[in-house]
Design a protein around this motif. Structure first.
Motif, PDB file in Angstrom:
ATOM      1  N   ASP A   1       0.860  -1.177   0.000  1.00  0.00           N
ATOM      2  CA  ASP A   1       0.000   0.000   0.000  1.00  0.00           C
ATOM      3  C   ASP A   1       0.900   1.233   0.000  1.00  0.00           C
ATOM      4  O   ASP A   1       1.385   1.673   1.043  1.00  0.00           O
ATOM      5  CB  ASP A   1      -0.914  -0.011   1.225  1.00  0.00           C
ATOM      6  N   LEU A   2       1.143   1.796  -1.196  1.00  0.00           N
ATOM      7  CA  LEU A   2       2.054   2.935  -1.299  1.00  0.00           C
ATOM      8  C   LEU A   2       1.492   4.177  -0.626  1.00  0.00           C
ATOM      9  O   LEU A   2       2.255   5.044  -0.189  1.00  0.00           O
ATOM     10  CB  LEU A   2       2.369   3.218  -2.769  1.00  0.00           C
ATOM     11  N   ASP A   3       0.142   4.293  -0.526  1.00  0.00           N
ATOM     12  CA  ASP A   3      -0.447   5.435   0.167  1.00  0.00           C
ATOM     13  C   ASP A   3      -0.018   5.442   1.631  1.00  0.00           C
ATOM     14  O   ASP A   3       0.375   6.483   2.178  1.00  0.00           O
ATOM     15  CB  ASP A   3      -1.979   5.376   0.063  1.00  0.00           C
ATOM     16  N   VAL A   4      -0.057   4.271   2.249  1.00  0.00           N
ATOM     17  CA  VAL A   4       0.354   4.160   3.649  1.00  0.00           C
ATOM     18  C   VAL A   4       1.851   4.398   3.772  1.00  0.00           C
ATOM     19  O   VAL A   4       2.308   5.120   4.684  1.00  0.00           O
ATOM     20  CB  VAL A   4      -0.040   2.781   4.219  1.00  0.00           C
ATOM     21  N   MET A   5       2.629   3.807   2.878  1.00  0.00           N
ATOM     22  CA  MET A   5       4.074   3.973   2.924  1.00  0.00           C
ATOM     23  C   MET A   5       4.473   5.436   2.752  1.00  0.00           C
ATOM     24  O   MET A   5       5.419   5.920   3.395  1.00  0.00           O
ATOM     25  CB  MET A   5       4.742   3.127   1.825  1.00  0.00           C
ATOM     26  N   MET A   6       3.736   6.132   1.900  1.00  0.00           N
ATOM     27  CA  MET A   6       4.021   7.545   1.684  1.00  0.00           C
ATOM     28  C   MET A   6       3.777   8.340   2.962  1.00  0.00           C
ATOM     29  O   MET A   6       4.571   9.199   3.352  1.00  0.00           O
ATOM     30  CB  MET A   6       3.146   8.064   0.535  1.00  0.00           C
ATOM     31  N   LYS A   7       2.667   8.037   3.648  1.00  0.00           N
ATOM     32  CA  LYS A   7       2.358   8.726   4.902  1.00  0.00           C
ATOM     33  C   LYS A   7       3.358   8.377   5.993  1.00  0.00           C
ATOM     34  O   LYS A   7       3.671   9.207   6.857  1.00  0.00           O
ATOM     35  CB  LYS A   7       0.945   8.360   5.346  1.00  0.00           C
ATOM     36  N   GLU A   8       3.877   7.156   5.952  1.00  0.00           N
ATOM     37  CA  GLU A   8       4.850   6.727   6.956  1.00  0.00           C
ATOM     38  C   GLU A   8       6.266   7.197   6.635  1.00  0.00           C
ATOM     39  O   GLU A   8       7.183   7.009   7.416  1.00  0.00           O
ATOM     40  CB  GLU A   8       4.838   5.201   7.073  1.00  0.00           C
ATOM     41  N   GLY A   9       6.443   7.783   5.443  1.00  0.00           N
ATOM     42  CA  GLY A   9       7.751   8.302   5.061  1.00  0.00           C
ATOM     43  C   GLY A   9       8.692   7.277   4.475  1.00  0.00           C
ATOM     44  O   GLY A   9       9.891   7.536   4.325  1.00  0.00           O
ATOM     45  N   THR A  10       8.179   6.116   4.111  1.00  0.00           N
ATOM     46  CA  THR A  10       9.040   5.079   3.523  1.00  0.00           C
ATOM     47  C   THR A  10       8.949   5.035   1.997  1.00  0.00           C
ATOM     48  O   THR A  10       9.629   4.238   1.359  1.00  0.00           O
ATOM     49  CB  THR A  10       8.680   3.693   4.085  1.00  0.00           C
ATOM     50  N   PHE A  11       8.088   5.878   1.429  1.00  0.00           N
ATOM     51  CA  PHE A  11       8.022   5.996  -0.028  1.00  0.00           C
ATOM     52  C   PHE A  11       7.859   7.471  -0.374  1.00  0.00           C
ATOM     53  O   PHE A  11       6.997   8.159   0.196  1.00  0.00           O
ATOM     54  CB  PHE A  11       6.863   5.183  -0.618  1.00  0.00           C
ATOM     55  N   ARG A  12       8.679   7.942  -1.316  1.00  0.00           N
ATOM     56  CA  ARG A  12       8.699   9.368  -1.652  1.00  0.00           C
ATOM     57  C   ARG A  12       7.377   9.804  -2.282  1.00  0.00           C
ATOM     58  O   ARG A  12       6.876   9.147  -3.213  1.00  0.00           O
ATOM     59  CB  ARG A  12       9.842   9.672  -2.614  1.00  0.00           C
ATOM     60  N   GLU A  13       6.875  10.909  -1.825  1.00  0.00           N
ATOM     61  CA  GLU A  13       5.616  11.430  -2.350  1.00  0.00           C
ATOM     62  C   GLU A  13       5.769  11.852  -3.806  1.00  0.00           C
ATOM     63  O   GLU A  13       4.887  11.591  -4.643  1.00  0.00           O
ATOM     64  CB  GLU A  13       5.162  12.618  -1.493  1.00  0.00           C
TER      65      GLU A  13
END
Length: 529
Positions: free
Chosen positions: A360-372
């Protein structure tokens, strides 16, 4: 000028003219001996050539059939002495000269009396042989004869060298012509082979294009029908596409359908699983590297971006990239340029990017583990592949498709599936999705003798299901707890241990799922069970 001198000069000029007209070395040598014998009014003549490897003179003999060849070391015999000193000479009575070797006379029965010899000298001073005339018909060879013989030997040496060069050039020319013919034949064969290979490649590309068309995506569930429509729409663009779905749902097949339905279909389709490559090697794998860039880089190597230029690059499991690698990927996508590891200059690339993930890239983005910024660059169009349990009505269709495929590949009669076995297949949860189903059908087709029954299915598929696919034995409470644990385990696995994402998928609140995880003693993200 005396009558003799005039006669000698005329004879010499005639001989020179005759020699200049001959280009065949063997014929030239024979002609030299004939002319020198005639011009000097000798009984016989011998032409010696120099063998540089053995440092010997070997003979070409005119009018003497008794001996085929004479060999003399340099310095031995009258001819050997002339070859060594480079000075012409005449001997009135050879048997009074200690340098004379009478062995040839003894072996042939010929009686040599008087001899004149002259070296064959090239313009650069090299000795290439000796001319020897024997037994003048009247009297002995005088100084004028020696001068005449020396002049004759001089232009004979030039004629021999020219003839050799001509002969060598002719041989080389013939060799070149033969090589050219061989090269031409080889080129024609290679051209034909290349044309055949190109035809085969074109045929293969056409077959691949037909195979991976959106209309060939197997499934009639509403979600799959809508997916086929979207694939047809996005294939006609160069927009980046983000494909989301669990492992085994067919994300790469969907990416191929987009590629082969696009204007880039003639280009390369290159796939890379980002999770399968070590972080330290992923940059070189994608962008290439220069020789010596790191230990083991023994040559320049193109990266996948360059290989896929003009086509499509499919990045599977893009959610497993580190933040540092995400930054480098974003730069390549923004600039349309890559820089190989160890290089100083950038290189332009023309690549369409298709990315896929089971996270879930949306969650990863919010957690800071995937660049927005990278997320929005990849997520221009998002396609979601439903899990197989979400489209159970497609399981019989997929089973029939796989059975057809297996029969075609193996050449064996096509197997069939009993109703009881099909019910068990439809009711199974398929955590491995379509890939798991495909492997299950392959295994069952091997185990069965034409008809696949429940007993041919694996224990994982049957589980505690009976012939009708329902649990047998045990309590309802136990079955409920087992199902609850199994569903939570599968959700955590699909989301990479992300509790929030698993809770959304299961339709419960995160605190509630945390309690259930503790209840079943399941491992959270970053923990060990």
């Amino acid at each position: 000028m005396s009558e003799r001198a005039t006669r000698d000069r005329i004879g010499l000029l005639r001989a020179a003219l005759a020699l200049t007209q001959e280009r065949d070395v063997e014929k030239l040598l024979g002609r030299i001996m004939d002319e020198v014998t005639r011009v000097l009014d000798a009984d016989r003549s011998t032409l010696f050539l120099y063998d540089s490897e053995r440092r010997e003179l070997f003979s070409k003999i005119a009018q003497r059939a008794e001996v085929t060849e004479i060999r003399l070391p340099i310095g031995r015999g009258l001819a050997g002495h002339v070859a060594k000193t480079g000075t012409a000479m005449a001997v009135d009575d050879v048997y009074d000269d200690p340098r004379f070797t009478p062995e040839t006379d003894r072996s042939t029965g010929y009686r040599t009396k008087t001899v004149a010899c002259a070296p064959l000298l090239t313009p650069d001073g090299r000795t290439v042989g000796v001319l020897e005339v024997m037994n003048k018909r009247e009297g002995v060879f005088d100084p004028d004869d020696v001068k005449l013989l020396t002049a004759f030997a001089a232009f004979s040496a030039v004629a021999i060298e020219n003839a050799r060069l001509y002969d060598e050039d002719a041989r080389k020319s013939m060799q070149i012509q033969a090589l050219n013919r061989q090269l031409k034949d080889a080129l024609e064969r290679q051209t034909k082979r290349l044309a055949n290979v190109e035809q085969e490649l074109e045929s293969s590309k056409r077959e691949l294009g037909e195979r991976f068309q959106a209309r060939n995506i197997v499934g009639r569930a509403p979600a799959m029908v809508e997916l086929q429509r979207l694939v047809d729409r996005v294939a006609g663009t160069d927009a980046p596409v983000l494909i989301q779905g669990e492992s085994g749902t067919g994300k790469e097949l969907l990416a191929k359908a987009i590629h082969f339905g696009s204007r880039r279909a003639a280009g390369e389709f290159v796939a890379e699983n980002c999770a399968a490559v070590a972080e330290t090697l992923l940059e070189a794998e994608l962008f290439g590297h220069k020789k010596g860039a790191f230990t083991g880089a023994d040559r320049d190597r193109q990266g996948l971006f360059e290989i896929a230029s003009g086509g499509t690059l499919f990045l599977d499991e893009v959610g497993d990239m580190s933040l540092e690698m995400q930054k480098k990927l974003l730069r390549a996508l923004q600039e349309g340029e890559i820089r190989p590891v160890g290089a100083r200059d950038n290189r332009k690339v023309d690549v369409r990017i298709l990315a896929a993930t089971n996270k879930d890239l949306d969650v990863m983005m919010k957690e800071g583990t995937f660049r927005e910024d990278l997320y929005y660059r990849l997520n221009v169009v998002r396609l979601r592949l439903p899990a197989l349990r979400e489209r159970r009505e497609d399981i019989p269709i997929l089973v029939e498709f796989f059975l057809d495929q297996i029969a075609k590949e193996s050449g064996r009669p096509r197997a069939t599936v009993s109703d009881r076995a099909m019910k068990a297949l439809v009711r199974h949860g398929w955590p491995g999705n379509v890939r798991e189903l495909q492997n299950e059908i392959r295994r069952a087709a091997i185990m069965a003798d034409g008809l696949i029954d429940p007993e041919h299915l694996s224990p994982q598929v049957l589980g505690s299901a009976g012939a009708d696919g329902m649990p047998t034995g045990g309590t309802l409470k136990g079955a409920k707890l087992a199902l609850e644990r199994k569903m939570i385990e599968a959700a955590l696995k699909r989301t990479g241990g992300n509790v929030a994402a698993a809770a959304r998928e299961l339709g419960v609140h995160r605190p509630q799922l945390s309690v259930l995880i503790g209840k079943h003693k399941l491992a959270r993200k970053g923990e060990e069970a």
